[in-house]
Design an enzyme around this catalytic site. Structure first.
Site, PDB file in Angstrom:
ATOM      1  N   TYR A 254      47.541  38.091  42.685  1.00 17.46           N
ATOM      2  CA  TYR A 254      46.571  37.006  42.684  1.00 17.46           C
ATOM      3  C   TYR A 254      46.216  36.561  41.276  1.00 17.46           C
ATOM      4  O   TYR A 254      45.790  35.423  41.066  1.00 17.46           O
ATOM      5  CB  TYR A 254      45.338  37.386  43.501  1.00 17.46           C
ATOM      6  CG  TYR A 254      45.562  37.065  44.949  1.00 17.46           C
ATOM      7  CD1 TYR A 254      45.340  35.787  45.438  1.00 17.46           C
ATOM      8  CD2 TYR A 254      46.072  38.014  45.829  1.00 17.46           C
ATOM      9  CE1 TYR A 254      45.596  35.464  46.757  1.00 17.46           C
ATOM     10  CE2 TYR A 254      46.337  37.709  47.151  1.00 17.46           C
ATOM     11  CZ  TYR A 254      46.096  36.419  47.608  1.00 17.46           C
ATOM     12  OH  TYR A 254      46.367  36.102  48.908  1.00 17.46           O
ATOM     13  N   HIS A 411      40.833  40.820  49.103  1.00 16.13           N
ATOM     14  CA  HIS A 411      42.271  41.077  49.046  1.00 16.13           C
ATOM     15  C   HIS A 411      42.584  42.511  48.624  1.00 16.13           C
ATOM     16  O   HIS A 411      43.756  42.873  48.497  1.00 16.13           O
ATOM     17  CB  HIS A 411      42.950  40.106  48.084  1.00 16.13           C
ATOM     18  CG  HIS A 411      43.071  38.717  48.633  1.00 16.13           C
ATOM     19  ND1 HIS A 411      43.792  38.444  49.770  1.00 16.13           N
ATOM     20  CD2 HIS A 411      42.560  37.530  48.208  1.00 16.13           C
ATOM     21  CE1 HIS A 411      43.730  37.139  50.017  1.00 16.13           C
ATOM     22  NE2 HIS A 411      42.975  36.567  49.100  1.00 16.13           N
TER      23      HIS A 411
END
Length: 711
Positions: A254, A411
């Site tokens: 990410y 996440h």
């Protein structure tokens, strides 16, 4: 060569001969003042030329097809979803080619498509496939994709701005871009102010659009937040999402994704408001973020698949192409970044791409400097981190990763003190990453699958300790976000690289300490991976320490007979329900080993403990009716009904096979007699032999000046 250098000098003069003037068009990645130099570079500089020709081929392909702006109806990977993705790429490609060629057909393509969108956008409802009313897009099923679309589209508009008449500009701005700005900042205000990668994409789209349309109120909101108080907005995102080392809290995958809006908006700010010195902000943090992102890859270009990662994502992705170009051109011209660009084999057709291509043509590139690092996590650098230990040249490097970072928001996975190990250009002890088929509509609409929760995030899916077959923090995000591991020790010397970290909160009244090292001894060609995992508890528990490996088992210290039929799941919850138990063997001695052949190289993991061990061989696939789970194999060091526990392993990398020549060398490990000599709260001492030479390896947990003692 002399001609190239002469042309390069002309380009260099043109490139640095003037400053960007606000409200000229184009004025973002490719600026009006440098267009002549970039055109010359596209003819003379090899990597810029090949990059441009590839982009032009895509633009020409777009021109050969009919413009299609369908009403959005599909989820990720569906027809309309993919068409709108192609559209925003084609917009930017054609607009860029127009600037290089001055051929009006490319600008006309962009104009026609934007006018088509302008005539339809306000009639589209929120996307019918959205999973949340608060996060629905209009063009895509989630608003995140709308933000991405806008960042591409506004760059295209900036590139063809001067070819449009006032009527055309008014229609595109008033019927497309202004409604988009209102949708992003009003309808999606929660996302706009969210400290998260979705928020970053939103505000970057708003800020860049505000600059191009000369709407300063939107620029200010993007930089300082909706309330203009700095509590949200771009600067707050930089302050809160990155550590002082430039590590992004959601993890490398990410970080790669979030970098693009960060650096694109930074470039726009630098061009329009250079007095803000955005690239100097927070001690050049954006440059650190780009470098740190590259340091969280292995030499095969793949990012460490920590948290919700797609496992095969590399630094060749477009985000790092932009990142490497801008880091070199606009922040600090580190020559090893040019090596990354050469491996990416492309540059952006832009001011930055020109400068990078020129440096490469002048042979300034040096090999990328992969480093042994402790990368701090948390906005203040006090929320654990990632230990990266490296040994050897880039061509055949060992790399050990210890994940001792914060949760990583939604996440994040429940895998504190997770271990990854790379060698020979590949993974050996690997991480599963996420359970997702990105943009494959038939697999959950391309979104995260249910197995991401039931398997990929659970502790047993990783190379770290599981207590009582229950995931760390009971797999509850709120609990995990409130705590983080602590670094105990880090060392980087030529023959010994060590990272040691502690986690006190993953399980109630249990302390976990993992000390992992790469130790080079004279008797071995490659360093040994020495891993000591200490568990201190208030009462007896069952402990499982998985090692998820690549390759095939070729030898074991004791004969292990696998199940021939009637496989059963290892458990019922926390990921255990997805594991087939293939074999279960209690060791008859205090130590043992398992040898694996992986990519024609042998890896023998020797292990021992302070209590008798049981070895479990498992594979992924149980309770998977939709066949969503990827294949995987592990051996688990298991211990039941004991209080304190210490797992010791030494992995020896040795030998090779040559399938063509049908030869095998050094198939057996030279490591023998692994023993746990002493173990207490303050100290762990192990011994082993290498070609009959005795080594003593001691960890002194409370002595930072003599933490590791080897003799």
């Amino acid at each position: 060569m002399q001609n190239i250098i002469k042309i390069n000098f002309i380009i260099f003069f043109l490139f640095f001969g003037a400053n960007v003037v606000a409200q000229q068009h184009p004025s973002l990645m490719l600026t009006k003042v440098n267009i002549v130099a970039i055109r010359k570079g596209c003819d003379s500089l090899p990597i810029l030329k090949t990059s441009y020709l590839a982009l032009k081929a895509d633009a020409d392909e777009a021109l050969s097809t009919t413009i299609n702006v369908p009403k959005p109806v599909d989820g990720g990977g569906g027809y309309t979803h993919e068409q709108h993705k192609r559209n925003y790429t084609s917009l930017l490609n054609c607009a860029t080619v127009y600037q290089i060629t001055s051929e009006k057909k490319y600008a006309d393509y962009v104009k026609t498509m934007l006018l088509d969108y302008a005539g339809k956008y306000q009639n589209w409802p929120n996307h019918p496939k959205s999973k949340s009313l608060d996060d629905a897009g209009k063009i895509f099923w989630q608003s995140l994709n709308d933000y991405v679309w806008q960042i591409y589209a506004i760059q295209a508009y900036d590139l063809v701005y001067d070819t449009l008449n006032k009527t055309e500009r008014d229609k595109i701005e008033n019927e497309l871009f202004i409604p988009i700005l209102k949708f992003f900042t009003e309808d999606r205000k929660v996302v706009f102010d969210k400290i998260h990668n979705h928020g970053t994409w939103n505000l970057a789209a708003v800020g860049i659009t505000g600059y191009v349309l000369n709407k300063p109120v939107y620029v200010k909101k993007a930089i300082y937040g909706s309330n203009l108080d700095g509590k949200t907005g771009y600067l707050a995102q930089i302050n809160k999402l990155f550590s002082p080392d430039g590590y992004y809290m959601e993890g490398p995958y990410y970080q790669r994704y979030a970098l693009l809006p960060f650096i694109l908006f930074a470039k726009a700010i630098q061009n329009y408001q250079p007095e803000l010195n955005i690239f100097k902000y927070r001690d050049e943090l954006l440059a650190k973020a780009i470098h740190t992102s590259l340091q969280t890859t292995y030499t095969n270009k793949v990012f460490f698949p920590i948290n919700d990662a797609i496992r095969d994502k590399t630094f060749e992705s477009i985000e790092l192409v932009y990142g490497s170009n801008l880091a070199y051109a606009d922040i600090k011209p580190d020559a090893d970044l040019l090596d990354i660009v050469q491996q990416q084999n492309k540059v952006i057709i832009s001011d930055a791409g020109l400068k990078v291509a020129l440096a490469i043509a002048q042979n300034k590139a040096v090999p990328f400097n992969y480093q042994t690092l402790w990368i701090k996590d948390g906005a203040k650098g006090d929320e654990g981190g990632i230990g990266v230990l490296r040994f050897g040249q880039n061509i055949d490097q060992q790399c050990l990763v210890l994940k001792a970072s914060s949760q990583g928001m939604g996440h994040g996975h429940f895998d504190r003190l997770n271990l990854l190990f790379y060698d020979n250009g590949t993974e050996h002890f690997y991480d599963y990453g996420s359970a997702r088929f990105l943009n494959i509509d038939t697999k959950g609409g391309g979104n995260y699958l249910p197995e991401n929760q039931t398997w990929a995030k659970q502790t047993v899916a990783h190379n770290t300790l599981v207590v009582d077959q229950t995931s760390q923090y009971q797999a509850q995000l709120s609990l995990a976000e409130s705590n983080h591991p602590t670094l105990l020790y880090f060392n980087n010397t030529p023959k010994l690289k060590v990272v040691s970290a502690k986690e006190d909160h993953a399980y109630e009244n249990i302390s976990l300490i993992r000390t992992s090292a790469l130790l080079k001894i004279d008797e071995t060609e490659k360093p040994l991976l020495i891993d000591v995992f200490k568990v201190i508890a208030d009462k007896p528990h069952q402990y499982d320490l998985p090692f998820w490996y690549q390759g095939k088992i070729v030898n074991t210290s004791e004969k292990i007979i696998a199940q021939r039929n009637n496989l059963t799941a290892l458990g019922t919850d926390f990921g255990y329900q997805h594991l087939w138990l293939n074999a279960d063997k209690k060791l008859s001695s205090a130590s043992g080993f398992i040898s694996v052949l992986n990519k024609n190289r042998f890896y023998t993991t020797h292990f021992t403990s302070n209590q008798p061990l049981k070895i479990k061989l498992v594979s992924i696939g149980a309770n998977d009716p939709d066949l969503n789970l990827a294949e995987g194999k592990a051996f688990i060091l298991s211990q039941s009904d004991f209080k304190n526990q210490t797992f010791i392993s030494v992995t020896d990398t040795h030998g090779n096979t040559n399938p063509v020549k049908e030869t095998v060398t050094d198939a057996s490990s030279i490591i023998t007699d692994l023993k746990l000599v002493e173990d207490s709260i303050t100290q762990t001492t192990i011994s082993f032999k290498a070609k009959d030479k005795l080594y003593i390896y001691q960890i002194n947990y409370q002595n930072k000046n003599n933490y590791i003692n080897i003799r």
